[in-house]
Enzyme design. Structure first.
Site, PDB file in Angstrom:
ATOM      1  N   THR A   1       0.841  -1.197   0.000  1.00  0.00           N
ATOM      2  CA  THR A   1       0.000   0.000   0.000  1.00  0.00           C
ATOM      3  C   THR A   1       0.880   1.252   0.000  1.00  0.00           C
ATOM      4  OG1 THR A   1      -1.581  -1.284   1.311  1.00  0.00           O
ATOM      5  CG2 THR A   1      -2.057   1.037   1.022  1.00  0.00           C
TER       6      THR A   1
ATOM      7  N   ASP B   1       1.765   5.291   5.884  1.00  0.00           N
ATOM      8  CA  ASP B   1       2.166   3.880   5.864  1.00  0.00           C
ATOM      9  C   ASP B   1       0.931   3.001   5.971  1.00  0.00           C
ATOM     10  OD1 ASP B   1       3.782   1.657   5.792  1.00  0.00           O
ATOM     11  OD2 ASP B   1       4.712   1.975   7.751  1.00  0.00           O
TER      12      ASP B   1
ATOM     13  N   ASP C   1      -0.892  -4.097   8.941  1.00  0.00           N
ATOM     14  CA  ASP C   1      -1.324  -5.477   8.794  1.00  0.00           C
ATOM     15  C   ASP C   1      -2.660  -5.704   9.492  1.00  0.00           C
ATOM     16  OD1 ASP C   1       1.041  -6.487   7.360  1.00  0.00           O
ATOM     17  OD2 ASP C   1       2.072  -5.922   9.198  1.00  0.00           O
TER      18      ASP C   1
ATOM     19  N   LYS D   1       1.933  -3.745  12.753  1.00  0.00           N
ATOM     20  CA  LYS D   1       2.739  -3.521  11.572  1.00  0.00           C
ATOM     21  C   LYS D   1       3.987  -4.399  11.653  1.00  0.00           C
ATOM     22  CE  LYS D   1       3.433   0.709  10.355  1.00  0.00           C
ATOM     23  NZ  LYS D   1       3.276   0.200   8.977  1.00  0.00           N
ATOM     24  N   GLY D   2       4.652  -4.562  10.518  1.00  0.00           N
ATOM     25  CA  GLY D   2       5.894  -5.323  10.525  1.00  0.00           C
ATOM     26  C   GLY D   2       5.873  -6.580   9.698  1.00  0.00           C
ATOM     27  N   GLY D   3       4.765  -6.787   8.959  1.00  0.00           N
ATOM     28  CA  GLY D   3       4.718  -7.964   8.086  1.00  0.00           C
ATOM     29  C   GLY D   3       5.835  -7.961   7.060  1.00  0.00           C
ATOM     30  N   GLY D   4       6.266  -6.750   6.686  1.00  0.00           N
ATOM     31  CA  GLY D   4       7.375  -6.630   5.743  1.00  0.00           C
ATOM     32  C   GLY D   4       8.736  -6.546   6.415  1.00  0.00           C
TER      33      GLY D   4
ATOM     34  N   GLU E   1       9.903   1.964  10.864  1.00  0.00           N
ATOM     35  CA  GLU E   1       8.560   2.529  10.745  1.00  0.00           C
ATOM     36  C   GLU E   1       8.166   3.228  12.046  1.00  0.00           C
ATOM     37  OE1 GLU E   1       6.745  -0.691   7.529  1.00  0.00           O
ATOM     38  OE2 GLU E   1       6.339  -0.952   9.660  1.00  0.00           O
TER      39      GLU E   1
END
Length: 218
Positions: free
Chosen positions: A31, A81, A84, A94-97, A103
């Protein structure tokens, strides 16, 4: 709209929060990539960007958008940003990537945090998505044991090293009823760099892509 169209719609809607002549914080993920692509159309209006990952920095530069070191910047006007998972209280996972630490730093340094997500990410309670935790490698086993005590099932993200040279434990089986409390508790475990709960510094705005258009939650 399908999921990809929803992501694109919220990314374009986030352009409304970009202030001319300021530095923009950029997140990481699919995204956020749509937002980078949209930002390219107004790149002449901004002073530059701060990226939360090497991947985003590379994509920004490919569009001819300047990427600045956060240490050289006085203020970031807005951070955009994805997430998830997100709740109506604007608490996020967050932090799947794998870019959760950077971040979190850029979000903390920004005046406003605009989260962009499609409606599948909206949940009542955080935790169905495995919670990423960035860990100093030597502390992996110790941190994992502490996470088990908290009721989690930590799994090493195989073959993955963060931009900071650390590992990630993805924690399954958590129902996060008190996100702010758990975020602080996890960060106090020795060896944890940070965790993927964004509740101490939540989003200020959640732009949610739905089949009928973009909804704004504040």
């Amino acid at each position: 709209m399908n999921q990809e169209e929803m992501k694109k719609a919220v990314a374009e809607a986030a352009l409304d929060y970009v202030e001319a002549g300021t530095v923009i914080g950029i997140g990481t993920g699919t995204t956020a990539n749509y937002f980078i692509d949209a930002l390219a159309g107004i790149k002449h209006k901004i002073e530059g960007t701060v990226a939360s990952s090497e991947a985003s920095a590379e994509r920004l530069r490919s569009h001819g958008i300047e990427v600045l070191d956060l240490n050289m910047v006085n203020e970031v006007s807005v951070y955009v940003d994805g997430a998830d998972e997100a709740t109506k209280h604007l608490h996020l996972i967050k932090g799947g990537g794998g870019a959760l630490t950077r971040e979190k730093i850029v979000a903390a340094a920004s005046r406003k945090f605009v989260c962009i997500a499609d409606e599948s990410k909206l949940v009542d309670i955080l935790g169905q998505f495995p919670l990423p935790i960035e860990v100093i490698p030597m502390a992996r086993s110790y941190v994992a044991r502490e996470l088990v005590k908290l009721g989690g099932e930590p799994v090493l993200r195989e073959g993955f090293i963060t931009d900071n040279g650390n590992i990630i434990l993805d924690v399954h089986g958590l129902q996060i009823m008190e996100p702010t409390k758990l975020e602080a508790q996890l960060n106090n475990i020795a060896g944890v760099v940070t965790n993927g709960i964004f509740a101490i510094r939540p989003a200020d705005v959640l732009l949610l892509g739905t089949e009928t258009g973009v909804k704004t939650l504040t």
